[in-house]
Structures are given as C-alpha cells and as structure tokens.
Enzyme design. Structure first.
Site, PDB file in Angstrom:
ATOM      1  N   CYS A 187      15.592   8.757  25.074  1.00 52.65           N
ATOM      2  CA  CYS A 187      14.397   7.825  25.654  1.00 52.65           C
ATOM      3  C   CYS A 187      14.602   7.848  27.231  1.00 52.65           C
ATOM      4  O   CYS A 187      15.859   7.318  27.775  1.00 52.65           O
ATOM      5  CB  CYS A 187      14.812   6.463  25.114  1.00 52.65           C
ATOM      6  SG  CYS A 187      13.312   5.237  25.774  1.00 52.65           S
ATOM      7  N   GLU A 205      -5.389   0.471   6.042  1.00 51.53           N
ATOM      8  CA  GLU A 205      -5.595   0.835   7.551  1.00 51.53           C
ATOM      9  C   GLU A 205      -6.584   0.059   7.983  1.00 51.53           C
ATOM     10  O   GLU A 205      -6.531  -0.312   9.211  1.00 51.53           O
ATOM     11  CB  GLU A 205      -5.610   2.124   7.480  1.00 51.53           C
ATOM     12  CG  GLU A 205      -4.570   3.080   7.220  1.00 51.53           C
ATOM     13  CD  GLU A 205      -3.293   2.929   8.068  1.00 51.53           C
ATOM     14  OE1 GLU A 205      -3.696   2.188   9.260  1.00 51.53           O
ATOM     15  OE2 GLU A 205      -2.309   3.242   7.838  1.00 51.53           O
ATOM     16  N   TRP A 231       0.809  -1.267  -0.110  1.00 51.81           N
ATOM     17  CA  TRP A 231       0.126  -0.030  -0.119  1.00 51.81           C
ATOM     18  C   TRP A 231       0.989   1.221  -0.033  1.00 51.81           C
ATOM     19  O   TRP A 231       0.425   2.272  -0.129  1.00 51.81           O
ATOM     20  CB  TRP A 231      -1.096   0.056   1.157  1.00 51.81           C
ATOM     21  CG  TRP A 231      -0.416  -0.511   2.584  1.00 51.81           C
ATOM     22  CD1 TRP A 231       0.337   0.395   3.210  1.00 51.81           C
ATOM     23  CD2 TRP A 231      -0.297  -1.589   3.009  1.00 51.81           C
ATOM     24  NE1 TRP A 231       0.752  -0.521   4.358  1.00 51.81           N
ATOM     25  CE2 TRP A 231       0.577  -1.670   4.382  1.00 51.81           C
ATOM     26  CE3 TRP A 231      -0.759  -2.936   2.531  1.00 51.81           C
ATOM     27  CZ2 TRP A 231       0.505  -2.893   5.144  1.00 51.81           C
ATOM     28  CZ3 TRP A 231      -0.432  -4.089   3.354  1.00 51.81           C
ATOM     29  CH2 TRP A 231       0.174  -4.013   4.756  1.00 51.81           C
ATOM     30  N   ARG A 232       2.273   0.938   0.092  1.00 57.50           N
ATOM     31  CA  ARG A 232       2.998   2.279  -0.015  1.00 57.50           C
ATOM     32  C   ARG A 232       3.425   2.674  -1.519  1.00 57.50           C
ATOM     33  O   ARG A 232       3.944   3.355  -1.663  1.00 57.50           O
ATOM     34  CB  ARG A 232       4.342   2.056   0.939  1.00 57.50           C
ATOM     35  CG  ARG A 232       4.062   2.078   2.305  1.00 57.50           C
ATOM     36  CD  ARG A 232       5.246   1.969   3.130  1.00 57.50           C
ATOM     37  NE  ARG A 232       4.891   2.343   4.503  1.00 57.50           N
ATOM     38  CZ  ARG A 232       5.791   1.565   5.777  1.00 57.50           C
ATOM     39  NH1 ARG A 232       6.729   0.966   5.311  1.00 57.50           N
ATOM     40  NH2 ARG A 232       5.229   1.804   6.920  1.00 57.50           N
ATOM     41  N   GLN A 288      -5.701  -4.299  14.600  1.00 53.45           N
ATOM     42  CA  GLN A 288      -5.204  -5.268  15.455  1.00 53.45           C
ATOM     43  C   GLN A 288      -4.698  -6.384  14.532  1.00 53.45           C
ATOM     44  O   GLN A 288      -5.368  -7.596  15.010  1.00 53.45           O
ATOM     45  CB  GLN A 288      -6.519  -5.722  16.203  1.00 53.45           C
ATOM     46  CG  GLN A 288      -7.098  -4.513  17.130  1.00 53.45           C
ATOM     47  CD  GLN A 288      -5.990  -4.351  18.158  1.00 53.45           C
ATOM     48  OE1 GLN A 288      -5.953  -5.135  19.248  1.00 53.45           O
ATOM     49  NE2 GLN A 288      -5.526  -3.425  18.203  1.00 53.45           N
ATOM     50  N   ASP A 339      -1.609   4.355  18.037  1.00 54.01           N
ATOM     51  CA  ASP A 339      -2.089   3.074  17.968  1.00 54.01           C
ATOM     52  C   ASP A 339      -1.177   2.215  19.156  1.00 54.01           C
ATOM     53  O   ASP A 339      -0.582   3.186  20.018  1.00 54.01           O
ATOM     54  CB  ASP A 339      -1.910   2.381  16.699  1.00 54.01           C
ATOM     55  CG  ASP A 339      -0.222   2.094  16.316  1.00 54.01           C
ATOM     56  OD1 ASP A 339       0.398   2.993  16.955  1.00 54.01           O
ATOM     57  OD2 ASP A 339       0.026   1.328  15.504  1.00 54.01           O
ATOM     58  N   CYS A 394      17.278  -1.626  21.945  1.00 51.81           N
ATOM     59  CA  CYS A 394      17.589  -0.108  22.247  1.00 51.81           C
ATOM     60  C   CYS A 394      19.027   0.260  21.408  1.00 51.81           C
ATOM     61  O   CYS A 394      19.159   1.341  21.166  1.00 51.81           O
ATOM     62  CB  CYS A 394      17.748  -0.162  23.506  1.00 51.81           C
ATOM     63  SG  CYS A 394      15.956  -0.272  24.436  1.00 51.81           S
ATOM     64  N   LEU A 400      -9.521 -13.328   8.225  1.00 52.04           N
ATOM     65  CA  LEU A 400      -8.687 -12.008   8.628  1.00 52.04           C
ATOM     66  C   LEU A 400      -9.041 -11.688   9.899  1.00 52.04           C
ATOM     67  O   LEU A 400      -8.363 -10.990  10.761  1.00 52.04           O
ATOM     68  CB  LEU A 400      -8.666 -10.755   7.488  1.00 52.04           C
ATOM     69  CG  LEU A 400      -8.019  -9.956   7.881  1.00 52.04           C
ATOM     70  CD1 LEU A 400      -6.498 -10.154   7.640  1.00 52.04           C
ATOM     71  CD2 LEU A 400      -8.237  -8.981   6.637  1.00 52.04           C
ATOM     72  N   GLY A 401     -10.337 -12.253  10.332  1.00 46.99           N
ATOM     73  CA  GLY A 401     -10.964 -11.968  11.712  1.00 46.99           C
ATOM     74  C   GLY A 401     -11.580 -10.413  11.863  1.00 46.99           C
ATOM     75  O   GLY A 401     -11.609  -9.750  10.766  1.00 46.99           O
ATOM     76  N   TYR A 402     -12.142 -10.275  12.980  1.00 44.69           N
ATOM     77  CA  TYR A 402     -12.986  -8.959  13.296  1.00 44.69           C
ATOM     78  C   TYR A 402     -13.904  -8.788  11.736  1.00 44.69           C
ATOM     79  O   TYR A 402     -13.409  -7.683  11.237  1.00 44.69           O
ATOM     80  CB  TYR A 402     -12.097  -7.946  13.507  1.00 44.69           C
ATOM     81  CG  TYR A 402     -11.517  -7.765  14.871  1.00 44.69           C
ATOM     82  CD1 TYR A 402     -12.272  -8.053  16.081  1.00 44.69           C
ATOM     83  CD2 TYR A 402     -10.164  -7.847  14.891  1.00 44.69           C
ATOM     84  CE1 TYR A 402     -11.846  -7.986  17.208  1.00 44.69           C
ATOM     85  CE2 TYR A 402      -9.768  -7.709  16.162  1.00 44.69           C
ATOM     86  CZ  TYR A 402     -10.359  -7.861  17.370  1.00 44.69           C
ATOM     87  OH  TYR A 402      -9.983  -7.785  18.683  1.00 44.69           O
ATOM     88  N   TYR A 439      -7.737   6.514  15.207  1.00 46.36           N
ATOM     89  CA  TYR A 439      -6.648   5.979  14.630  1.00 46.36           C
ATOM     90  C   TYR A 439      -6.751   6.166  13.135  1.00 46.36           C
ATOM     91  O   TYR A 439      -5.757   6.773  12.571  1.00 46.36           O
ATOM     92  CB  TYR A 439      -6.121   4.624  15.120  1.00 46.36           C
ATOM     93  CG  TYR A 439      -5.168   4.164  14.005  1.00 46.36           C
ATOM     94  CD1 TYR A 439      -3.895   4.562  14.176  1.00 46.36           C
ATOM     95  CD2 TYR A 439      -5.588   3.344  13.045  1.00 46.36           C
ATOM     96  CE1 TYR A 439      -2.703   4.083  13.288  1.00 46.36           C
ATOM     97  CE2 TYR A 439      -4.439   2.892  12.014  1.00 46.36           C
ATOM     98  CZ  TYR A 439      -3.207   3.217  12.226  1.00 46.36           C
ATOM     99  OH  TYR A 439      -2.077   2.879  11.203  1.00 46.36           O
TER     100      TYR A 439
END
Length: 358
Positions: free
Chosen positions: A212, A40, A27-28, A45, A141, A203, A83-85, A123
């Site tokens: 940080c 998006e 999608w970029r 999730q 997010d 890190c 894919l769920g949801y 979001y």
DNA sequence: AAGTCGGGGAG
DNA sequence: CTCCCAGACTT
C-alpha cells in the site's frame, strides 16, 4: 522494495483474507442471479446491516422475477419503505417486467447487456456479471475507489467520471489474474468496509498493507481525493393536520419528485408565512383551509437540503369537491394511516399523532 | 459537470 | 454536527 498495487501476491493475500474474514450475508447463500440482483440494488448507497432485513422480507414475498413483475408498484414500494432512494424500487419493478417480456425471465450474462437494463449502472452490472456469472469485470464503488486510491497512491478526484473509467481499466488485469472475479470484487469491498475505512483505517490488520502506497507514505487520511461539496440550505415547510373523528386528509406527492407518489399531510415550502401554502393547497386540491394552532416542528436532513417542518392544526371552510379523482387527496382512516407509503418525516408525524392522543 | 434522490450508522 | 455508505439517472 515491494511495489504498490495489486501484484499477484497482493491479489492472493486479498483473496485468502476474504475467504477467512468475510461477513455473513444472506444473499451469499443459495446464490442466484435474481438474489444477487435484488441485493445489489438494495446495497446501492446503503449499508449491509441496513439491507439484510429488507432483503429477507423481500425475497420471502417476491420469490422470483415473475412474482415481482406481476406485483403492483405500490406493493413493491411497500416492501421498500424506509430503505430510501425509492426510484430504485420503481426501476427494480420495471426491470423485472422487462426481463419477463424481453428476456424470457432470464438474466443476460454479459456486462454490456446487463448495463441496458433499468436501474443497472456500471457498478451493479459488474457486480452481477462477476458474482452471479463469474466473469472478470471489476466493480467500482465507494470502497473500491478508496482502496484503489490508497493502494496505488492515486490522487485523482474520485468525483470525476473519468476517474471511474481509469480505476475500472486499472483493475481489469488483477480481477482476471485472480481467477475468482467474485471473490476479488467482494474482497476489495469487504476490505473497504472492515479495514480500509474512510477514517482511521486499521492498517495493522490489512492483508495488503505491505503493497500500500498510502500506508508506506503515511498519507491514508489524504486519500481518496474528493471535491468538497457545497453546504446545504434549510427549507421551511408548513404541514396541516385536517381531521375529524375518524379521518385525516392526506395528499400524494408528485410522481417524479422527492419521495415520489408517497402520501403525506398536505403542505409545502414557504418563504415568510405558513399561510402562503394555503393558496397552493387550494389550487391543487380545492380545499380552503384555515390555520389553527401550531403543534410541533419536525426536522429532517436530506442529501442536499434540510427541512424544518411546521405542523399546524387546520380547519376547512367552504365546500370542497372530494372523491372526483381529479385531486391527489384522500381522506384516510386514522387506523389505516400506516398503510400508505410514508417517508421519514411523515412517520415521525404519525408517531407524534399517536402519542398526542394518549 | 452538476444536481437529484433517503435514511441511518459511526465518530 | 459531518461523512459516507456494495450508485443511477437527469439536466
């Protein structure tokens, strides 16, 4: 002594890191509001690697908002299967129709207008405004919560709605200063996914480690703060295989419930004995079943409960009314079972049935 | 504020 | 096993 958080230098460090280290995502490429929107919604999730094949298939089939709006809901759901949801897919479809009827098929370009559309929350509205329309609205997010909490040393509970507002307002300035809202937003999320991970953040490779709080105080594992969730119960479910040579009986789930409108073998929860379920099936479908041999147990974990599904053979006694349209049951040809939209348990059962024949 | 809604990858 | 993922919506 450097200060913690997104100073101008920290923002620049993040952006240059992102430009170099960002992962490939379809999608970029050929960026458009439509492509950004679909990606998006799918990414809610859901991990990037999981989404990519779904995104490619979806875009190939529904090339623009009009094709999506004109499609049948079942067709959209079919491309979402696994894919769920699934309410995301229904809202996506609904949103496409709203865009066509009320917006001439063109996305509004402000955060507030986008927020009104079905399936777009804080979001996603921020993601589309910043990525597709280059406006300085911060995304918040799970990644952003984590990076923000560690960078600033913020111990607020991220499960509280107020914390989201705070983080949003806190990031308004940096995202504006960055001059590239899209890169700033995606940069934080990419950092959260690749470097500033929930466990064992890397890190040493972090471009903003010297800004940080968590790093300099060695409290990475304490942040972000999140209220512990209550542990989940397990439900027993009885499922019945009613079949003849050619057909299997399927039942459709209630529209607004878990796995809404999905087809599955008839069955439901029981407390003590699986026979309890037969009464419910008779009420709902008119089928009077008799329990046969127990075949297998399937287990599956959802977000807030677990299912232990007992699969039984069944026969039906008495006469049943079929095909009146009054019942959400259907005889489906065995060869066509996978044509219906299935959840994970049903897919497992389907696999088992095929295996059992051989 | 708490509950609902999926499925999968990582450790 | 547990945690959590480019969250939204309902109650």
């Amino acid at each position: 002594m450097t200060t913690h958080g997104f100073s101008g230098a920290a923002v620049r460090a993040l952006l240059s890191w992102f430009e170099k280290e960002q992962r490939y995502m379809p999608w970029r490429e050929q960026k458009s509001a439509y492509r950004t929107w679909i990606s998006e919604i799918m990414l809610q999730q859901t991990r990037v690697d999981t989404v990519i094949p779904y995104f490619n298939r979806f875009m190939k089939h529904f090339t623009d908002v009009y094709e999506l709006a004109n499609a049948k809901q079942d067709e959209v759901l079919k491309f979402w299967e696994g894919l769920g949801y699934y309410s995301r897919a229904r809202k996506l479809h609904e949103c496409a129709q709203v865009l066509v009827t009320d917006y001439h098929g063109v996305f509004p370009e402000t955060y507030e207008e986008l927020l009104k559309l079905p399936g777009l929350g804080p979001y996603t509205a921020a993601a589309i405004t910043s990525i597709a329309f280059a406006q300085p609205v911060p995304v918040v997010d799970g990644n952003v919560f984590r990076v923000h909490a560690r960078l600033y040393g913020d111990y607020d509970d991220i499960s509280k709605p107020n914390t989201r507002k705070k983080v949003f307002e806190h990031l308004l300035e940096p995202v504006k200063v960055s001059k590239h809202p899209s890169y700033f937003n995606q940069g934080i999320m990419e950092l959260g996914a690749l470097i500033c991970t929930p466990q064992n953040p890397n890190c040493t490779k972090c471009p903003v480690s010297k800004f940080c709080y968590a790093k300099s105080n060695k409290v990475q594992s304490e942040l972000p703060v999140k209220k512990p969730k209550t542990k989940v119960p397990e439900k027993d479910v009885a499922i019945f295989l009613l079949e003849d040579e050619k057909y299997v009986l399927l039942q459709q789930r209630h529209e607004k419930k878990l796995l809404g409108k999905m087809w599955e073998l008839p069955g439901s929860e029981f407390k003590d004995k699986p026979e309890e379920v037969l009464v419910k099936i008779k009420e709902q479908t008119g089928f009077e079943l008799k329990v046969g041999k127990k075949l297998k147990i399937f287990r599956h974990a959802y977000s807030h409960f677990k299912v232990k599904a007992h699969l039984y053979e069944a026969t039906h006694c008495g006469t049943a009314i079929v095909g009146t349209g009054l019942h959400d049951v259907q005889w489906v040809e065995k060869s066509n079972l996978s044509e219906k939209a299935f959840g994970k348990i049903a897919l497992d059962i389907l696999k088992y049935l095929k295996l059992r024949k051989a």
